[in-house]
Design a protein around this motif. Structure first.
Motif, PDB file in Angstrom:
ATOM      1  N   ARG A  39       0.774  -1.261   0.073  1.00 31.99           N
ATOM      2  CA  ARG A  39       0.021  -0.065  -0.275  1.00 31.99           C
ATOM      3  C   ARG A  39       0.784   1.333   0.015  1.00 31.99           C
ATOM      4  NH1 ARG A  39      -4.447   0.291   4.548  1.00 31.99           N
ATOM      5  NH2 ARG A  39      -5.200  -1.705   3.830  1.00 31.99           N
ATOM      6  N   GLY A  40       2.112   1.190   0.855  1.00 35.50           N
ATOM      7  CA  GLY A  40       2.796   2.441   0.803  1.00 35.50           C
ATOM      8  C   GLY A  40       3.256   2.918  -0.607  1.00 35.50           C
ATOM      9  N   MET A  41       3.819   1.881  -1.527  1.00 34.93           N
ATOM     10  CA  MET A  41       4.312   2.144  -2.844  1.00 34.93           C
ATOM     11  C   MET A  41       3.051   2.645  -3.591  1.00 34.93           C
ATOM     12  SD  MET A  41       6.908  -1.102  -3.730  1.00 34.93           S
ATOM     13  CE  MET A  41       8.154  -1.719  -2.662  1.00 34.93           C
ATOM     14  N   ARG A  42       2.042   2.052  -3.251  1.00 37.60           N
ATOM     15  CA  ARG A  42       1.072   2.392  -4.489  1.00 37.60           C
ATOM     16  C   ARG A  42       0.593   3.959  -3.941  1.00 37.60           C
ATOM     17  NH1 ARG A  42      -0.865  -2.921  -3.105  1.00 37.60           N
ATOM     18  NH2 ARG A  42      -2.286  -2.421  -1.478  1.00 37.60           N
ATOM     19  N   ARG A  43       0.392   4.046  -2.733  1.00 37.28           N
ATOM     20  CA  ARG A  43       0.176   5.688  -2.366  1.00 37.28           C
ATOM     21  C   ARG A  43       1.299   6.539  -2.873  1.00 37.28           C
ATOM     22  NH1 ARG A  43       0.627   5.331   2.588  1.00 37.28           N
ATOM     23  NH2 ARG A  43      -1.003   4.516   3.132  1.00 37.28           N
ATOM     24  N   PHE A  44       2.618   6.113  -2.910  1.00 40.25           N
ATOM     25  CA  PHE A  44       3.517   7.094  -3.350  1.00 40.25           C
ATOM     26  C   PHE A  44       3.385   7.396  -4.804  1.00 40.25           C
ATOM     27  CE2 PHE A  44       7.676   7.909  -5.354  1.00 40.25           C
ATOM     28  CZ  PHE A  44       8.065   8.962  -4.519  1.00 40.25           C
ATOM     29  N   LEU A  45       3.042   6.189  -5.574  1.00 38.03           N
ATOM     30  CA  LEU A  45       2.999   6.130  -7.005  1.00 38.03           C
ATOM     31  C   LEU A  45       1.631   6.945  -7.494  1.00 38.03           C
ATOM     32  CD1 LEU A  45       4.289   2.536  -7.576  1.00 38.03           C
ATOM     33  CD2 LEU A  45       5.379   4.605  -8.506  1.00 38.03           C
ATOM     34  N   MET A  46       0.602   6.704  -6.765  1.00 40.22           N
ATOM     35  CA  MET A  46      -0.257   7.587  -7.174  1.00 40.22           C
ATOM     36  C   MET A  46      -0.186   9.183  -7.149  1.00 40.22           C
ATOM     37  SD  MET A  46      -2.460   5.854  -8.747  1.00 40.22           S
ATOM     38  CE  MET A  46      -3.658   7.060  -8.879  1.00 40.22           C
ATOM     39  N   GLY A  47       0.703   9.522  -5.847  1.00 39.69           N
ATOM     40  CA  GLY A  47       0.834  10.876  -5.606  1.00 39.69           C
ATOM     41  C   GLY A  47       2.012  11.044  -6.557  1.00 39.69           C
ATOM     42  N   GLN A  48       2.917  10.524  -7.120  1.00 36.49           N
ATOM     43  CA  GLN A  48       3.866  10.699  -8.249  1.00 36.49           C
ATOM     44  C   GLN A  48       3.135  11.210  -9.349  1.00 36.49           C
ATOM     45  OE1 GLN A  48       6.901   8.003  -9.156  1.00 36.49           O
ATOM     46  NE2 GLN A  48       7.501   9.048 -11.268  1.00 36.49           N
ATOM     47  N   ALA A  49       2.268  10.364  -9.698  1.00 37.01           N
ATOM     48  CA  ALA A  49       1.397  10.448 -10.989  1.00 37.01           C
ATOM     49  C   ALA A  49       0.695  11.916 -11.083  1.00 37.01           C
ATOM     50  CB  ALA A  49       0.099   9.416 -11.001  1.00 37.01           C
ATOM     51  N   ARG A  50       0.094  12.288  -9.985  1.00 31.21           N
ATOM     52  CA  ARG A  50      -0.319  13.583  -9.709  1.00 31.21           C
ATOM     53  C   ARG A  50       0.506  14.722 -10.151  1.00 31.21           C
ATOM     54  NH1 ARG A  50      -3.411  10.957  -5.619  1.00 31.21           N
ATOM     55  NH2 ARG A  50      -2.107  11.577  -4.076  1.00 31.21           N
ATOM     56  N   GLN A  51       1.714  14.489  -9.388  1.00 28.24           N
ATOM     57  CA  GLN A  51       2.711  15.399  -9.450  1.00 28.24           C
ATOM     58  C   GLN A  51       3.307  15.729 -10.813  1.00 28.24           C
ATOM     59  OE1 GLN A  51       5.670  14.233  -6.426  1.00 28.24           O
ATOM     60  NE2 GLN A  51       4.378  15.033  -4.657  1.00 28.24           N
ATOM     61  N   GLU A  52       3.466  14.572 -11.622  1.00 32.27           N
ATOM     62  CA  GLU A  52       4.064  14.512 -12.963  1.00 32.27           C
ATOM     63  C   GLU A  52       3.040  15.306 -13.853  1.00 32.27           C
ATOM     64  OE1 GLU A  52       7.134  13.924 -13.212  1.00 32.27           O
ATOM     65  OE2 GLU A  52       7.324  12.068 -12.211  1.00 32.27           O
ATOM     66  N   ALA A  53       1.608  14.952 -13.382  1.00 30.28           N
ATOM     67  CA  ALA A  53       0.667  15.822 -14.437  1.00 30.28           C
ATOM     68  C   ALA A  53       0.794  17.260 -14.196  1.00 30.28           C
ATOM     69  CB  ALA A  53      -0.730  15.362 -14.140  1.00 30.28           C
ATOM     70  N   MET A  54       1.065  17.746 -12.884  1.00 28.65           N
ATOM     71  CA  MET A  54       1.255  19.219 -12.526  1.00 28.65           C
ATOM     72  C   MET A  54       2.296  19.715 -13.457  1.00 28.65           C
ATOM     73  SD  MET A  54       3.099  21.286 -10.369  1.00 28.65           S
ATOM     74  CE  MET A  54       3.768  20.317  -8.846  1.00 28.65           C
ATOM     75  N   HIS A  55       3.436  19.008 -13.353  1.00 31.10           N
ATOM     76  CA  HIS A  55       4.711  19.204 -14.030  1.00 31.10           C
ATOM     77  C   HIS A  55       4.382  19.692 -15.315  1.00 31.10           C
ATOM     78  CE1 HIS A  55       7.333  16.972 -10.628  1.00 31.10           C
ATOM     79  NE2 HIS A  55       6.677  17.931 -10.316  1.00 31.10           N
ATOM     80  N   ALA A  56       3.819  18.765 -16.134  1.00 32.84           N
ATOM     81  CA  ALA A  56       3.462  18.817 -17.549  1.00 32.84           C
ATOM     82  C   ALA A  56       2.828  20.067 -17.721  1.00 32.84           C
ATOM     83  CB  ALA A  56       2.872  17.602 -18.127  1.00 32.84           C
ATOM     84  N   VAL A  57       1.821  20.449 -16.858  1.00 35.78           N
ATOM     85  CA  VAL A  57       1.111  21.852 -16.987  1.00 35.78           C
ATOM     86  C   VAL A  57       1.935  23.022 -16.820  1.00 35.78           C
ATOM     87  CG1 VAL A  57      -0.808  23.095 -15.911  1.00 35.78           C
ATOM     88  CG2 VAL A  57      -1.170  20.590 -16.436  1.00 35.78           C
ATOM     89  N   VAL A  58       3.073  22.862 -15.648  1.00 45.22           N
ATOM     90  CA  VAL A  58       3.923  24.124 -15.743  1.00 45.22           C
ATOM     91  C   VAL A  58       4.779  24.163 -16.995  1.00 45.22           C
ATOM     92  CG1 VAL A  58       5.967  24.622 -14.336  1.00 45.22           C
ATOM     93  CG2 VAL A  58       3.863  23.749 -12.963  1.00 45.22           C
TER      94      VAL A  58
END
Length: 211
Positions: A39-58
């Protein structure tokens, strides 16, 4: 921000390359979350996915400000498409550790190296949004560090074939070299040495990945 008129288009196209990388990382992290063993890895990876989407917008916003005519004008990078294909095949095969090697260790290492180089130039030009830029770099560092810890833990537990992992690493690294060298004209137009950028990613690799 002191960006010379002749630098706007090449910088915008380099940022388009980074935007493509962020979108690839977003897709990969979302798929990895379904393969992650806890679960810890899954939580981190979903958080990473959100951050990567934000980076693309920036990056997209920066491209629109620098050179609106070049918005969406991504350089043609066959090596990036090969990299995407290898990564997607590893995801299909359920090779979780290989995907972590390819995405978090190598691709995020490349992104971290390029962002740090770009940051040096932005500081010289008194660029705005320093806090936002530091957040992006910090998040890239966190993604890369996560990947290194996951793979190193598997290596220490002898859960992975280290010889094969090194071989796959060299295949992925050859493609990152190809990406950067394909962009050589853009680097040279802003007085940067593309081979230096290509070699930067190796500074972010764990020592045990050396061939």
């Amino acid at each position: 921000m002191l960006v010379h008129p002749g630098e706007r288009a090449p910088i915008a196209r380099l940022l388009t390359f980074l935007e493509c990388g962020e979108r690839l990382a977003n897709d990969c992290a979302r798929a990895q979350a379904s393969l992650a063993p806890d679960r810890g890895m899954r939580r981190f990876l979903m958080g990473q996915a959100r951050q990567e989407a934000m980076h693309a917008v920036v990056f997209q916003g920066a491209i629109a400000w620098l050179a609106p005519r070049h918005l969406g004008d991504a350089p043609f990078l066959p090596a990036l498409e090969q990299y995407r294909g290898m990564l997607q095949e590893a995801l299909r095969q359920g090779e979780f550790l290989e995907t972590v090697l390819a995405e978090q260790v190598i691709l995020e290492g490349l992104g971290e190296a390029i962002l740090n180089r770009i940051e040096q130039g932005l500081v010289k030009r008194n660029a705005p949004f320093e806090r936002l830029r530091r957040i992006l770099i910090h998040q890239e560092e966190a993604h890369h560090g996560f990947g290194c810890r996951i793979v190193e833990r598997a290596v220490a537990a002898q859960e992975v074939d280290l010889v094969r992992l090194r071989q796959r690493a060299q295949e992925y690294l050859a493609l990152t070299d190809g990406m950067v060298l394909t962009l050589s004209d853009l680097f040279e137009s802003i007085a940067e040495n593309p081979t230096a950028w290509a070699s930067d990613v190796r500074q972010f690799l764990p020592a045990w990945l050396a061939p």
